[in-house]
Design an enzyme around this catalytic site. Structure first.
Site, PDB file in Angstrom:
ATOM      1  N   HIS A  67       0.872  -1.176   0.000  1.00 37.19           N
ATOM      2  CA  HIS A  67       0.000   0.000   0.000  1.00 37.19           C
ATOM      3  C   HIS A  67       0.908   1.226   0.000  1.00 37.19           C
ATOM      4  CE1 HIS A  67       0.453  -0.591   4.547  1.00 37.19           C
ATOM      5  NE2 HIS A  67       1.104   0.527   4.279  1.00 37.19           N
ATOM      6  N   HIS A  75      -1.473   4.374  10.093  1.00 34.63           N
ATOM      7  CA  HIS A  75      -0.252   5.194  10.105  1.00 34.63           C
ATOM      8  C   HIS A  75      -0.435   6.499  10.867  1.00 34.63           C
ATOM      9  CE1 HIS A  75       0.131   2.588   6.566  1.00 34.63           C
ATOM     10  NE2 HIS A  75       1.411   2.797   6.573  1.00 34.63           N
ATOM     11  N   HIS A  78      10.974  -1.336   2.398  1.00 30.76           N
ATOM     12  CA  HIS A  78      11.050   0.117   2.200  1.00 30.76           C
ATOM     13  C   HIS A  78      11.424   0.818   3.492  1.00 30.76           C
ATOM     14  CE1 HIS A  78       6.745  -0.290   3.352  1.00 30.76           C
ATOM     15  NE2 HIS A  78       6.604   1.022   3.464  1.00 30.76           N
ATOM     16  N   GLU A 117       6.282  -3.853   7.684  1.00 33.65           N
ATOM     17  CA  GLU A 117       4.869  -4.052   7.332  1.00 33.65           C
ATOM     18  C   GLU A 117       4.624  -5.442   6.727  1.00 33.65           C
ATOM     19  OE1 GLU A 117       3.564   0.595   6.431  1.00 33.65           O
ATOM     20  OE2 GLU A 117       3.887  -0.768   4.768  1.00 33.65           O
TER      21      GLU A 117
HETATM   22  C1  DHB Z   1       5.107   4.846   1.284  1.00 31.59           C
HETATM   23  C2  DHB Z   1       4.968   3.510   1.684  1.00 31.59           C
HETATM   24  C3  DHB Z   1       4.110   3.178   2.743  1.00 31.59           C
HETATM   25  O1  DHB Z   1       3.943   1.923   3.225  1.00 31.59           O
HETATM   26  C4  DHB Z   1       3.376   4.143   3.371  1.00 31.59           C
HETATM   27  O2  DHB Z   1       2.510   3.768   4.346  1.00 31.59           O
HETATM   28  C5  DHB Z   1       3.529   5.484   2.986  1.00 31.59           C
HETATM   29  C6  DHB Z   1       4.393   5.822   1.945  1.00 31.59           C
HETATM   30  C7  DHB Z   1       6.017   5.223   0.160  1.00 31.59           C
HETATM   31  O3  DHB Z   1       6.728   4.392  -0.386  1.00 31.59           O
HETATM   32  O4  DHB Z   1       5.974   6.402  -0.227  1.00 31.59           O
HETATM   33 FE    FE Z   2       2.687   1.832   5.072  1.00 33.13          FE
END
Ligand code: DHB
Ligand code: FE
Length: 280
Positions: free
Chosen positions: A12, A59, A193, A240
């Site tokens: 997401h 979040h 990420h 996550e």
């Molecule tokens: C991004 C990824 C995420 O899981 C999130 O909650 C917010 C931003 C991103 O890669 O920008």
């Molecule tokens: Fe996220």
């Protein structure tokens, strides 16, 4: 009894919401991501779920640092979205499947999981975007929902082992729900990420692919890692993947891979997608 039709796991990222709002699905940047979804739509049309149990992480929209449940289950008649300041359209409310919410809550607390029960709950991009990707263009959602929120925002986080166990208990609860309904489990987040700090932009393709493979061939593989291991291996927000692990746990025994997609990057994220069905 209810039927568990299978599981879907997906990343997401708020940028996907903007891409949907601007019809950028065919844009070269987004196309490899959106191209992953038509086979999922075909699968959903075939398995016809009535209910989606959606494992996601808030979040900061519904829970903030002042009150942060480790595990929270929605038991609301409906769940509303807020655009979180991104300026993209707010999606129609998601109808809650309250009978399954309460069955899940009773069953999980009966198995010694200490939950927070939410009779009001806003849902953020981690819930809404996967729904918009799975059932695009919905004015009225074709499934009712039960949101299950796992804290991956404020430390200490629940361990991979505990998220796996939670998922297994969710699977048992779904299968003991006395209703003639078809249920799909959805897990959202990851894959690798990191949004901030010295390693912002960190992605670990080798680990992601190993993790995706493990969900089919060795599903408890990731439970051997501590949260700090997972942060090191996948980035601070890569944790996550806990929602993927919980969703896989809900499916129980052997599974069959129906579909996968993996694309780097969407925004800062390695975007993964899997559809899994029980093997028997
Ligand atoms: C991004 C990824 C995420 O899981 C999130 O909650 C917010 C931003 C991103 O890669 O920008
Ligand atoms: Fe996220």
């Amino acid at each position: 009894m209810a039927t568990l039709v299978g599981g879907i796991t997906t990343s997401h990222v708020p940028a996907i919401g903007r891409a949907i709002a601007r019809n950028l699905q065919a844009d070269p940047y987004f196309k490899p991501f959106f191209d992953g979804f038509p086979p999922v739509h075909d699968w959903l049309a075939a398995v016809k779920p009535d209910v989606a149990v959606v494992l996601y992480n808030d979040h900061g929209l519904n829970f903030f640092l002042d009150k942060m449940p480790t595990f929270a289950v929605g038991a609301a008649p409906e769940y509303r979205n807020a655009d979180e300041g991104w300026g993209i359209p707010v999606l129609p409310p998601f109808p809650g499947e309250q009978a399954l919410s309460w069955h899940l809550i009773e069953s999980l607390i009966g198995e010694d999981f200490d939950l927070t029960t939410c009779q009001e709950m806003l849902v953020d991009h981690a819930f809404t975007l996967p729904m918009a990707l799975l059932w695009p263009g919905s004015d009225a959602w074709p499934v009712k929902v039960v949101p299950v929120c796992i804290n991956t925002v404020q430390f200490p986080l629940p361990s991979a082992r505990r998220c796996w166990q939670l998922g297994q208990a969710i699977g048992r609860a779904i299968q003991s729900w006395d209703a003639d309904k078809r249920v799909v489990v959805v897990g959202t987040g990851g894959l690798s990420h990191q949004l901030d700090g010295e390693r912002a932009g960190f992605i670990n393709k080798d680990f992601d692919l190993k993790f995706m493979d493990s969900l089919v061939n060795d599903p408890t593989w990731a439970t051997k890692y501590s949260i700090t291991d997972l942060v090191e291996l996948t980035g601070t927000q890569g944790v996550e993947l806990l929602m993927w692990l919980a969703a896989r746990g809900a499916l129980g025994g052997a599974v069959r891979k129906v579909h996968t997609n993996y694309h780097i990057p969407i925004s800062n994220t390695a975007a993964g997608l899997m559809v899994l069905e029980n093997a028997v």
